[in-house]
Scaffold this motif. Structure first.
Motif, PDB file in Angstrom:
ATOM      1  N   ASP A 270       7.333  -4.807 -10.489  1.00  0.00           N
ATOM      2  CA  ASP A 270       7.268  -5.480  -9.202  1.00  0.00           C
ATOM      3  C   ASP A 270       5.904  -5.192  -8.576  1.00  0.00           C
ATOM      4  N   PHE A 271       5.584  -5.969  -7.539  1.00  0.00           N
ATOM      5  CA  PHE A 271       4.234  -5.911  -6.968  1.00  0.00           C
ATOM      6  C   PHE A 271       4.244  -5.219  -5.614  1.00  0.00           C
ATOM      7  N   ALA A 272       3.378  -4.229  -5.445  1.00  0.00           N
ATOM      8  CA  ALA A 272       3.270  -3.513  -4.174  1.00  0.00           C
ATOM      9  C   ALA A 272       2.251  -4.223  -3.280  1.00  0.00           C
ATOM     10  N   PRO A 273       2.331  -3.973  -1.969  1.00  0.00           N
ATOM     11  CA  PRO A 273       1.399  -4.649  -1.052  1.00  0.00           C
ATOM     12  C   PRO A 273      -0.066  -4.349  -1.348  1.00  0.00           C
ATOM     13  N   ASP A 274      -0.347  -3.180  -1.931  1.00  0.00           N
ATOM     14  CA  ASP A 274      -1.756  -2.830  -2.205  1.00  0.00           C
ATOM     15  C   ASP A 274      -2.262  -3.415  -3.518  1.00  0.00           C
ATOM     16  N   GLY A 275      -1.472  -4.289  -4.140  1.00  0.00           N
ATOM     17  CA  GLY A 275      -1.920  -4.944  -5.370  1.00  0.00           C
ATOM     18  C   GLY A 275      -1.551  -4.198  -6.645  1.00  0.00           C
ATOM     19  N   LYS A 276      -0.948  -3.029  -6.492  1.00  0.00           N
ATOM     20  CA  LYS A 276      -0.585  -2.275  -7.698  1.00  0.00           C
ATOM     21  C   LYS A 276       0.747  -2.769  -8.271  1.00  0.00           C
ATOM     22  N   LEU A 277       0.900  -2.536  -9.561  1.00  0.00           N
ATOM     23  CA  LEU A 277       2.139  -2.916 -10.233  1.00  0.00           C
ATOM     24  C   LEU A 277       3.015  -1.676 -10.383  1.00  0.00           C
ATOM     25  N   TRP A 278       4.273  -1.828 -10.025  1.00  0.00           N
ATOM     26  CA  TRP A 278       5.227  -0.744 -10.230  1.00  0.00           C
ATOM     27  C   TRP A 278       6.044  -1.110 -11.466  1.00  0.00           C
ATOM     28  N   VAL A 279       5.871  -0.339 -12.529  1.00  0.00           N
ATOM     29  CA  VAL A 279       6.455  -0.704 -13.826  1.00  0.00           C
ATOM     30  C   VAL A 279       7.451   0.371 -14.266  1.00  0.00           C
ATOM     31  N   THR A 280       8.668  -0.054 -14.639  1.00  0.00           N
ATOM     32  CA  THR A 280       9.616   0.942 -15.168  1.00  0.00           C
ATOM     33  C   THR A 280       9.267   1.257 -16.616  1.00  0.00           C
ATOM     34  N   ARG A 281       9.394   2.530 -16.969  1.00  0.00           N
ATOM     35  CA  ARG A 281       9.133   3.001 -18.339  1.00  0.00           C
ATOM     36  C   ARG A 281      10.462   3.499 -18.907  1.00  0.00           C
ATOM     37  N   ARG A 282      11.093   2.654 -19.707  1.00  0.00           N
ATOM     38  CA  ARG A 282      12.466   2.897 -20.146  1.00  0.00           C
ATOM     39  C   ARG A 282      12.652   4.235 -20.863  1.00  0.00           C
ATOM     40  N   PHE A 283      11.652   4.619 -21.653  1.00  0.00           N
ATOM     41  CA  PHE A 283      11.824   5.812 -22.488  1.00  0.00           C
ATOM     42  C   PHE A 283      11.144   7.038 -21.888  1.00  0.00           C
ATOM     43  N   ALA A 284      10.650   6.919 -20.674  1.00  0.00           N
ATOM     44  CA  ALA A 284       9.887   8.037 -20.104  1.00  0.00           C
ATOM     45  C   ALA A 284      10.415   8.423 -18.729  1.00  0.00           C
ATOM     46  N   HIS A 285      11.660   8.019 -18.432  1.00  0.00           N
ATOM     47  CA  HIS A 285      12.322   8.320 -17.153  1.00  0.00           C
ATOM     48  C   HIS A 285      11.343   8.345 -15.969  1.00  0.00           C
ATOM     49  N   SER A 286      10.563   7.283 -15.867  1.00  0.00           N
ATOM     50  CA  SER A 286       9.574   7.247 -14.791  1.00  0.00           C
ATOM     51  C   SER A 286       9.145   5.815 -14.477  1.00  0.00           C
ATOM     52  N   VAL A 287       8.462   5.708 -13.338  1.00  0.00           N
ATOM     53  CA  VAL A 287       7.836   4.451 -12.948  1.00  0.00           C
ATOM     54  C   VAL A 287       6.330   4.690 -12.956  1.00  0.00           C
ATOM     55  N   ALA A 288       5.590   3.744 -13.519  1.00  0.00           N
ATOM     56  CA  ALA A 288       4.128   3.838 -13.467  1.00  0.00           C
ATOM     57  C   ALA A 288       3.637   2.955 -12.331  1.00  0.00           C
ATOM     58  N   VAL A 289       2.797   3.527 -11.479  1.00  0.00           N
ATOM     59  CA  VAL A 289       2.153   2.724 -10.429  1.00  0.00           C
ATOM     60  C   VAL A 289       0.756   2.416 -10.951  1.00  0.00           C
ATOM     61  N   LEU A 290       0.618   1.188 -11.397  1.00  0.00           N
ATOM     62  CA  LEU A 290      -0.557   0.798 -12.178  1.00  0.00           C
ATOM     63  C   LEU A 290      -1.529  -0.024 -11.343  1.00  0.00           C
ATOM     64  N   ASP A 291      -2.775   0.399 -11.375  1.00  0.00           N
ATOM     65  CA  ASP A 291      -3.830  -0.386 -10.752  1.00  0.00           C
ATOM     66  C   ASP A 291      -4.336  -1.345 -11.827  1.00  0.00           C
ATOM     67  N   PRO A 292      -4.034  -2.639 -11.695  1.00  0.00           N
ATOM     68  CA  PRO A 292      -4.404  -3.555 -12.790  1.00  0.00           C
ATOM     69  C   PRO A 292      -5.912  -3.715 -12.938  1.00  0.00           C
ATOM     70  N   ALA A 293      -6.645  -3.391 -11.871  1.00  0.00           N
ATOM     71  CA  ALA A 293      -8.107  -3.544 -11.965  1.00  0.00           C
ATOM     72  C   ALA A 293      -8.714  -2.469 -12.860  1.00  0.00           C
ATOM     73  N   SER A 294      -8.284  -1.240 -12.659  1.00  0.00           N
ATOM     74  CA  SER A 294      -8.884  -0.141 -13.426  1.00  0.00           C
ATOM     75  C   SER A 294      -8.065   0.223 -14.667  1.00  0.00           C
ATOM     76  N   GLY A 295      -6.797  -0.161 -14.694  1.00  0.00           N
ATOM     77  CA  GLY A 295      -5.928   0.219 -15.820  1.00  0.00           C
ATOM     78  C   GLY A 295      -5.380   1.623 -15.680  1.00  0.00           C
ATOM     79  N   LYS A 296      -5.730   2.293 -14.570  1.00  0.00           N
ATOM     80  CA  LYS A 296      -5.225   3.656 -14.374  1.00  0.00           C
ATOM     81  C   LYS A 296      -3.866   3.610 -13.689  1.00  0.00           C
ATOM     82  N   TYR A 297      -3.071   4.609 -13.952  1.00  0.00           N
ATOM     83  CA  TYR A 297      -1.750   4.623 -13.325  1.00  0.00           C
ATOM     84  C   TYR A 297      -1.313   6.037 -12.976  1.00  0.00           C
TER      85      TYR A 297
END
Lengths: 329, 313
Positions: A270-297
């Motif tokens: 899903d998309f956060a107001p700051d432009g980051k992507l919140w992605v569920t990681r099925r096998f890592a019991h976590s959510v990645a907050v990903l900056d699509p511009a830099s690729g960092k999360y």
């Protein structure tokens, strides 16, 4: 002296309230922990899980009701539909519903389609009353759902039958059913075409919604699982489960512009107001907050096997590619 | 703080199971692959825990001494197969289908599949008391399954495989005939459908219970004391069930985890002196044969008890 102390306390309380409001202003993320029988409620501002809402067995996906009053959570093995307050996260009520896996409301808000993945059925409900209008046995493992913009057709992937089916929402008739490739999953209406992520292959199938003809295939990565159009309609993201990547595509040309490495079994986003992507990681019991511009999360730990995710910072997502000619949406 | 076992299971799913399924064209099972990986990882930890704790107990406080340990290798194979191998995979796929069919059928008619949490809403969100209640009910059911398996000739012909071992160790818990395992799975399946068990919600607690079951078979003098033996089944208590004199229809101490059911139904024996185990009437192949020889001998005995097959030595 007592008044001074009291004033200080009051001042502190007001400051704390303002700070809390500021934090809450960015909203909450709801993450479904399928393997933990719970919903993680995450504060978007601080990126921290603040509490868990227990459910019965195995929830997977959710949908906001058209009037925005409830977030519906489907508990598959619990055979329940849970009505959650999308602002507070409180449980309002529960109703029995067989095996609700994916659930989605039509754009006009009149129809709710629910797939029973384990029971091989597609259910079409009246969105206002939750009265079952049609129950269809169309193939094995019905999974993801999407609609035509006029709400007259629902597209459902049949994961084990390797098919895509188009259903007339008004009559429950099958308009067409096609073989689409090994284990189709996410489906999205985009710019007058239906895009399907084919998990057993390496990308998307582009389908003509009028007749079900496969017009072309687009390689995005192994295990293409789901696809999402950005809120500004300028970017299409595809989560590739096997490769552990997010492919970034131009939604007009479907050309892959780049791939972002995101291990851990990327699933929904899903998309956060700051432009980051919140992605569920099925096998890592976590959510990645990903900056699509830099690729960092950054990582937010949640419960086991996180699946569906929704941020209450927005009401809906765009259904049209930015700049697309009228009538194409 | 995440569970490191979840992390390992996730790593196996992501880097081994899912890529393998993708290459085999079986991606539709990828959701279950993670569940199986979790089950297998917890199973592997059970085995490691058993080995780390039970082996020193057997080494330093043994009841019996044996010069040759080769017959224990077969029991080891049973354990690996049952806890980290292929059996959990079958259980997953089968139970997934059956549970979905049953509970969904009820929901079709606006009925809700029974679960303890619905019967006792206070349990919601409290995994430990929920699990203890589930464990008590399942253990009660297992007491009667086990007791009946000694009662019927055809059933004991299968269960004799479990009792035939003369060198009973912590590896012996899983030595069962496949048909006996199948009956147990069906038995638990029915109970699980009636009360809505979801073992993956409580993997750590399942791990502890399975460890206790293995420990109860260990060749060690360990007892939990007068009170402890009446709260949890100890190796001393369970050895009385495997004693030579207790083989067959007139046995005692049928419980697996809790001794309450034996105490309640008059089958508890806390007085027996720990001694030799085995079933003198069992086919020798059941005791010392290979895995396949044991399975075949069990099947032969079962068919003979049903009158389908002539007995042959």
């Amino acid at each position: 002296m007592r008044w001074m102390t009291l004033s200080l306390v009051l001042f502190s309380v007001i400051l704390f309230s303002l700070a809390s409001t500021a934090a809450r202003a960015q909203g909450l993320a709801f993450v479904i922990d399928s393997g933990a029988a719970a919903i993680s409620v995450v504060d978007v501002a601080s990126a921290r899980e603040i509490r868990r809402v227990p459910v019965l067995r195995e929830p997977h996906h959710m949908a906001l009701t058209p009037d925005h009053r409830f977030l519906l959570i489907g508990d598959t093995a619990g055979n329940e539909l849970i009505f959650l307050d999308p602002v507070s996260g409180g449980v309002a009520r529960r109703i029995p519903m067989p095996d609700p896996y994916q659930l989605q409301f039509s754009p006009d808000g009149k129809t709710l389609v629910v797939t029973e993945l384990a029971r091989n059925r597609v259910d079409i409900y009246d969105a206002g009353s939750y009265h079952l209008r049609f129950r269809l046995a169309l193939g094995s493992f019905p999974s993801h759902i999407n609609f035509s913009p006029d709400s007259k057709t629902a597209f459902v992937t049949l994961q084990q039958s390797n098919q895509l089916v188009a259903i007339a929402t008004g009559s429950g008739d099958v308009r067409w059913k096609i073989d689409i490739g090994d284990t189709p999953a996410g489906v999205l209406w985009l710019d007058g075409r239906v895009l399907v992520a084919v998990m057993g292959r390496d990308g998307l199938a582009v389908v003509n919604p009028a007749n079900g003809a496969i017009e072309r295939r687009v390689a995005t990565g192994r295990g293409a699982h789901n696809l999402f159009l950005s809120p500004d309609g300028r970017t299409l993201y595809v989560a590739n489960r096997v490769d552990g990547t997010i492919a970034v595509l131009d939604p007009k040309t479907l050309v892959v512009q780049r791939e972002i490495s995101l291990p851990g079994g990327p699933d929904d986003l899903d998309f956060a107001p700051d432009g980051k992507l919140w992605v569920t990681r099925r096998f890592a019991h976590s959510v990645a907050v990903l900056d699509p511009a830099s690729g960092k999360y950054e990582i937010i730990e949640v419960g086991r096997s996180p699946h569906g995710i929704w941020l209450n910072t927005h009401d809906h997502l765009p259904r049209a590619v930015a700049g697309a000619p009228a009538g194409h949406s | 703080m995440s569970d490191p076992l979840d992390t390992i299971a996730g790593w196996i799913a992501e880097h081994a199971a899912i890529p393998l399924l993708w290459h085999l064209g079986l991606m539709q099972w990828e959701d279950l692959a993670y569940g199986w990986a979790l089950f297998a990882v917890y199973g592997a930890v059970q085995v490691a825990l058993m080995y780390a704790i039970c082996l020193p107990l057997e080494r330093f406080f043994p009841i019996e001494h044996w010069p040759d340990h080769r017959v224990e290798w077969t029991d080891m194979f049973y354990t690996i197969l049952a806890r980290v191998g292929i059996l959990p995979l079958f259980t997953f796929v089968l139970f997934f289908r059956v549970q979905a069919a049953f509970s969904g059928l009820l929901a079709d008619h606006d009925l809700v599949a029974p679960t303890l949490e619905r019967a006792i809403p206070a349990l919601f969100g409290h995994p430990v008391p929920t699990f203890i209640l589930y464990a008590l009910i399942l253990d009660f059911a297992d007491y009667w399954r086990h007791r009946l398996s000694h009662r019927f000739r055809w059933w004991y012909a299968l269960h004799a495989l479990h009792h035939a071992q003369r060198q009973m160790t912590f590896w012996s818990d899983d030595r069962n005939h496949l048909l006996d395992d199948l009956i147990a799975a069906l038995w638990f399946g029915v109970i699980a459908l009636a009360i809505g068990v979801a073992p993956l919600q409580f993997p750590v607690l399942v791990l502890v219970l399975r460890f206790l079951e293995s420990l109860s078979h260990a060749n060690t003098r360990l007892s939990f004391g007068w009170l402890g033996d009446r709260l949890l089944i100890s190796p001393r208590f369970h050895r009385a069930h495997h004693a030579i004199r207790a083989a067959g229809a007139k046995s005692c101490n049928y419980g697996a985890v809790f001794p309450f059911w034996d105490m309640l139904f008059g089958t508890a024996d806390f007085t027996a002196t720990p001694g030799m185990t085995g079933d003198p009437k069992a086919d020798e192949a059941l005791a010392s044969g290979s895995y396949l020889a044991q399975q075949w001998a069990g099947l032969r005995g079962f068919l003979h008890a049903l009158g389908v097959m002539e007995h042959s030595q």
